[in-house]
Design an enzyme around this catalytic site. Structure first.
Site, PDB file in Angstrom:
ATOM      1  CB  SER A 132       8.448   3.002  -0.233  1.00  0.00           C
ATOM      2  OG  SER A 132       7.277   3.717  -0.576  1.00  0.00           O
ATOM      3  CG  ASP A 232       9.837   6.670  -7.293  1.00  0.00           C
ATOM      4  OD1 ASP A 232       8.647   6.465  -7.591  1.00  0.00           O
ATOM      5  OD2 ASP A 232      10.323   6.368  -6.192  1.00  0.00           O
ATOM      6  CG  HIS A 272       8.328   3.425  -5.660  1.00  0.00           C
ATOM      7  ND1 HIS A 272       8.766   4.511  -4.921  1.00  0.00           N
ATOM      8  CD2 HIS A 272       7.726   2.592  -4.756  1.00  0.00           C
ATOM      9  CE1 HIS A 272       8.452   4.352  -3.661  1.00  0.00           C
ATOM     10  NE2 HIS A 272       7.827   3.197  -3.517  1.00  0.00           N
TER      11      HIS A 272
END
Length: 294
Positions: A132, A232, A272
């Site tokens: 991320s 995600d 995610h």
């Protein structure tokens, strides 16, 4: 393969300037082994996302055939941006660990890498893995000779840190402006970007990693791997696709024998954070990169 683990401070600037270190009891020869350095995500601000988020990945990796080629692993913590509305651990304006603003995050990452390079002398023989916003930070490390021109606080670090042989960006954020624009209907996205980088969108552009002359900035780089899951729900495929194109525009090729190779690994069915919570797929990708570099 047996590893010993410890938590080590790399700076005294805050309580979050620590790293989790895993060292093999029988390391490979320096010229044959490679280091892994992991950078967690959490929108630059989430106190619940820490260096331990890679534990599942590392557990899979340490029981794989790649373990014998690993010289060491470091998973980094770094100062976080304010998050006063966090439901269980709101930040205090008086806590130096929870009031970071760009370039504090990248300064911490560079400080940690230099600490490790000075102590263990592995030079550029390492792989950076970032999840991320950790992927943002990983590619920011590769912006060689840039940060010192823009921010005095990073100048000495940037002159000394050797960038990695490879970067694995996982569920990454690569272009801040298009990211905030895509999620304009979700105020939280603009909020955490502004907490980390301020409101000046020119700074967002400078901090992004899609408009970099990689031929000049990351001459040591041999492999850039973009990993993203089709499930995600927090970061769409637009971000990795933007990064993939940017690498291609700067000469990186998706060819087996390319000197500077880019790869796009599309995972299926993982949200995610599930990518690191499960860890198996990420360990497999990392193991493949280790094999190619060693």
């Amino acid at each position: 393969m047996s590893f010993t683990s410890s938590t080590v401070p790399y700076s005294t600037i805050s309580t979050l300037n620590t790293l989790t270190l895993h060292l093999p009891t029988t390391p490979p020869k320096p010229a044959q082994g490679i280091w892994l350095i992991c950078i967690h995500g959490g929108a630059w601000c989430d106190p619940l996302i820490t260096s331990t988020c890679f534990d599942a990945t590392l557990k899979h990796l340490l029981f794989s055939s790649s373990a014998s080629q690993i010289s060491g692993i470091a998973s980094l913590n770094y100062r976080l941006s304010p998050y006063p509305s966090h439901p269980t651990d709101p930040s205090s304006p008086y806590d130096p660990a929870r009031n970071a603003k760009h370039p504090d995050h990248i300064t911490d990452i560079l400080t940690a890498i230099l600490f490790l390079q000075d102590k263990y002398k592995f030079g550029d023989r390492y792989i950076l893995i970032g999840h991320s916003c950790g992927a943002t930070l990983a590619f920011q490390v590769a912006k060689k000779r840039y940060w010192g021109k823009r921010y005095e606080s990073t100048e000495a670090l940037e002159l000394n840190v050797e960038p990695p042989l490879a970067i694995i960006g996982v569920e990454g954020i690569y272009d801040l402006s298009t990211f905030v624009e895509e999620y304009a209907h979700e105020p939280f996205y603009r909020g955490f970007v502004e907490h980390a980088f301020g409101r000046d969108e020119a700074v967002w552009k400078e901090a992004s990693v899609v408009d970099v002359d990689w031929e000049d900035s990351w001459t040591e780089g041999r492999e850039a791997v973009i990993v993203h899951s089709d499930a995600d729900k927090l970061v769409s495929l637009k971000q990795p696709e933007r990064m993939w194109k940017a690498l291609g525009d700067k000469g990186w090729k998706d060819d087996e024998g390319a000197e500077r190779r880019k790869r796009f690994v599309k995972l299926k069915g993982l949200d995610h954070d599930e990518v690191w919570e499960d860890g198996k797929a990420l360990a497999e990708v990392t193991g493949e990169v280790i094999g190619r570099l060693t």
